[in-house]
Design a protein around this motif. Structure first.
Motif, PDB file in Angstrom:
ATOM      1  N   ASN A 137       0.868  -1.187   0.000  1.00  0.00           N
ATOM      2  CA  ASN A 137       0.000   0.000   0.000  1.00  0.00           C
ATOM      3  C   ASN A 137       0.897   1.228   0.000  1.00  0.00           C
ATOM      4  OD1 ASN A 137      -2.752  -0.992   0.092  1.00  0.00           O
ATOM      5  ND2 ASN A 137      -2.245  -1.812   2.118  1.00  0.00           N
ATOM      6  N   ASN A 138       1.243   1.679  -1.205  1.00  0.00           N
ATOM      7  CA  ASN A 138       2.202   2.780  -1.338  1.00  0.00           C
ATOM      8  C   ASN A 138       1.570   4.098  -1.778  1.00  0.00           C
ATOM      9  OD1 ASN A 138       5.005   4.003  -2.046  1.00  0.00           O
ATOM     10  ND2 ASN A 138       3.868   4.043  -3.989  1.00  0.00           N
ATOM     11  N   ALA A 139       0.474   4.040  -2.535  1.00  0.00           N
ATOM     12  CA  ALA A 139      -0.112   5.266  -3.114  1.00  0.00           C
ATOM     13  C   ALA A 139      -0.396   6.290  -2.029  1.00  0.00           C
ATOM     14  CB  ALA A 139      -1.399   4.938  -3.862  1.00  0.00           C
ATOM     15  N   GLY A 140      -0.056   7.534  -2.296  1.00  0.00           N
ATOM     16  CA  GLY A 140      -0.315   8.574  -1.307  1.00  0.00           C
ATOM     17  C   GLY A 140      -0.212   9.960  -1.922  1.00  0.00           C
ATOM     18  N   ILE A 141      -0.846  10.919  -1.248  1.00  0.00           N
ATOM     19  CA  ILE A 141      -0.780  12.318  -1.688  1.00  0.00           C
ATOM     20  C   ILE A 141      -0.608  13.229  -0.471  1.00  0.00           C
ATOM     21  CG2 ILE A 141      -2.266  11.958  -3.730  1.00  0.00           C
ATOM     22  CD1 ILE A 141      -4.490  13.484  -2.018  1.00  0.00           C
ATOM     23  N   THR A 142      -0.236  14.465  -0.725  1.00  0.00           N
ATOM     24  CA  THR A 142      -0.246  15.486   0.336  1.00  0.00           C
ATOM     25  C   THR A 142      -1.115  16.668  -0.112  1.00  0.00           C
ATOM     26  OG1 THR A 142       1.776  16.400  -0.635  1.00  0.00           O
ATOM     27  CG2 THR A 142       2.057  15.029   1.319  1.00  0.00           C
ATOM     28  N   ASN A 164      -4.810   8.103   1.474  1.00  0.00           N
ATOM     29  CA  ASN A 164      -3.712   7.570   2.291  1.00  0.00           C
ATOM     30  C   ASN A 164      -4.163   6.583   3.368  1.00  0.00           C
ATOM     31  OD1 ASN A 164      -2.749   9.841   0.887  1.00  0.00           O
ATOM     32  ND2 ASN A 164      -1.167  10.210   2.369  1.00  0.00           N
ATOM     33  N   LEU A 165      -5.460   6.609   3.722  1.00  0.00           N
ATOM     34  CA  LEU A 165      -5.898   5.700   4.795  1.00  0.00           C
ATOM     35  C   LEU A 165      -7.069   4.799   4.368  1.00  0.00           C
ATOM     36  CD1 LEU A 165      -5.480   4.711   7.657  1.00  0.00           C
ATOM     37  CD2 LEU A 165      -6.918   6.575   8.478  1.00  0.00           C
ATOM     38  N   LYS A 166      -8.089   5.418   3.742  1.00  0.00           N
ATOM     39  CA  LYS A 166      -9.208   4.575   3.294  1.00  0.00           C
ATOM     40  C   LYS A 166      -8.730   3.633   2.174  1.00  0.00           C
ATOM     41  CE  LYS A 166     -13.793   4.929   1.247  1.00  0.00           C
ATOM     42  NZ  LYS A 166     -14.583   5.851   0.424  1.00  0.00           N
ATOM     43  N   VAL A 200      -0.505  13.592   8.538  1.00  0.00           N
ATOM     44  CA  VAL A 200      -0.002  12.934   9.753  1.00  0.00           C
ATOM     45  C   VAL A 200      -1.087  12.037  10.358  1.00  0.00           C
ATOM     46  CG1 VAL A 200       0.748  13.341  12.131  1.00  0.00           C
ATOM     47  CG2 VAL A 200       1.732  14.687  10.266  1.00  0.00           C
ATOM     48  N   ALA A 201      -2.326  12.541  10.377  1.00  0.00           N
ATOM     49  CA  ALA A 201      -3.426  11.725  10.922  1.00  0.00           C
ATOM     50  C   ALA A 201      -3.593  10.455  10.086  1.00  0.00           C
ATOM     51  CB  ALA A 201      -4.724  12.531  10.924  1.00  0.00           C
ATOM     52  N   ALA A 202      -3.485  10.593   8.766  1.00  0.00           N
ATOM     53  CA  ALA A 202      -3.636   9.422   7.891  1.00  0.00           C
ATOM     54  C   ALA A 202      -2.504   8.414   8.134  1.00  0.00           C
ATOM     55  CB  ALA A 202      -3.647   9.861   6.423  1.00  0.00           C
ATOM     56  N   LYS A 203      -1.272   8.917   8.240  1.00  0.00           N
ATOM     57  CA  LYS A 203      -0.126   8.004   8.398  1.00  0.00           C
ATOM     58  C   LYS A 203      -0.113   7.362   9.790  1.00  0.00           C
ATOM     59  CE  LYS A 203       1.640   8.496   4.266  1.00  0.00           C
ATOM     60  NZ  LYS A 203       1.485   7.421   3.274  1.00  0.00           N
ATOM     61  N   ALA A 204      -0.507   8.131  10.823  1.00  0.00           N
ATOM     62  CA  ALA A 204      -0.613   7.545  12.164  1.00  0.00           C
ATOM     63  C   ALA A 204      -1.712   6.479  12.164  1.00  0.00           C
ATOM     64  CB  ALA A 204      -0.922   8.633  13.193  1.00  0.00           C
ATOM     65  N   GLY A 205      -2.807   6.776  11.457  1.00  0.00           N
ATOM     66  CA  GLY A 205      -3.890   5.794  11.333  1.00  0.00           C
ATOM     67  C   GLY A 205      -3.420   4.546  10.611  1.00  0.00           C
ATOM     68  N   LEU A 206      -2.586   4.732   9.610  1.00  0.00           N
ATOM     69  CA  LEU A 206      -2.084   3.588   8.835  1.00  0.00           C
ATOM     70  C   LEU A 206      -1.205   2.684   9.717  1.00  0.00           C
ATOM     71  CD1 LEU A 206      -1.944   2.204   6.076  1.00  0.00           C
ATOM     72  CD2 LEU A 206      -0.084   3.766   5.451  1.00  0.00           C
TER      73      LEU A 206
END
Ligand code: NAP
Length: 254
Positions: free
Chosen positions: A96-101, A121-123, A163-169
């Protein structure tokens, strides 16, 4: 279908940056690589980027296939997984690599910027993991690797959504690791620091200088620095690791 002996590796967001480096690093004669990408803003440019990933994988002696699919869309993820299963019959490694900022201070952050980042990034990893874990559970083996970030552990000004998305991940990683350990599936996360890709190219020079100054190893990481650790987590050598977060940040976090 005849039994597929090749190792099947799927990377989300494989058209550029870290995802492309993962595809290239994991390429070999006995590995089938699949990846997706999604950028409605520049479809032509992304098709060319995907073709470049395929070229690099072939140059490294492997094969790769790219699909147009949005990780945040359940129907598109389902179609992507179906296409991989139709072509390969199994999935051994899912990254699961796809991500944006969409950076901005909390006070000015729009709900649409929050939603876009959390969606992709999380869903996205949730939707992918749910579908793929079912397949891997049937196989009684599999590796899931999530691309988190050092900021998901440390926090970062101007990135409350990211940050919330990555902490959630990271939380998702540890929970799925526990839920699926008995099925022979390991789930780990990689937390890169400041890596030289399109994502960081857009930062002003002054911000980059400040970030590099905060890296004990004194340089930005390369996509290959991250890809090597992903390849390790997917290898037999990492078979007794699950629920872990490996930091690849030049020592930003220790
Ligand atoms: P990048 O160069 O911008 O590449 C992002 C990739 O994700 C592209 O292939 C992009 O394809 C794909 N993508 C974006 N939205 C998608 C969607 N909705 N569905 C499917 N694919 C999508 O970024 P990167 O730096 O390589 O980042 C890769 C991962 O590492 C991300 O999760 C990022 O958060 C993480 N990370 C990066 C850094 C860094 O410093 N670069 C640090 C820590 C963590 P399209 O353009 O076609 O959409």
């Amino acid at each position: 279908m005849t039994e597929n002996k090749a190792r099947v590796v799927v990377v989300t967001g494989g058209s550029r940056g870290i995802g492309r480096a993962i595809c290239q690093t994991m390429a070999s004669a006995d590995t089938q690589i699949f990846f997706n990408y999604f950028s409605p803003a520049d479809r032509e440019g992304e098709e060319a980027a995907a073709a470049e990933t395929i070229k690099q994988v072939e140059h490294a002696g492997g094969t790769a296939t790219g699909f147009w699919a949005n990780v945040a869309d359940q129907a598109e993820v389902s179609a992507f997984v179906d296409q991989v299963m139709e072509a390969a019959g199994r999935i051994d490694v899912w990254v699961n690599n796809a991500g944006i900022t969409r950076d901005g201070l909390l006070a000015r952050m729009k709900a649409s910027e929050w939603d876009a980042v959390l969606d992709i990034n999380l869903k996205g990893p949730f939707l992918c993991t749910q579908m793929v874990a079912r397949i891997m559970a049937g196989q009684r083996s599999g590796r899931i690797i999530n691309m988190a970030s050092v900021v998901g552990v440390m926090g970062n000004i101007g990135q409350s959504n990211y940050v919330a998305a990555k902490a959630g991940l990271i939380g998702l990683t540890k929970t799925v690791a526990r839920e699926y350990a008995a099925r022979g599936i390991t789930v780990n996360a990689v937390a890169p620091g400041f890596i030289d890709t399109d994502m960081t190219k857009v930062l002003p020079e002054k911000v980059k200088e400040k970030m590099i100054a905060s890296v004990p190893l004194g340089r930005m990481g390369s996509p290959e620095d991250v890809a090597g650790v992903v390849a390790f987590l997917a290898s037999d050598a990492a078979g007794y690791m699950t629920g872990q977060v490996l930091h690849v940040s030049g020592g930003m976090y220790m």
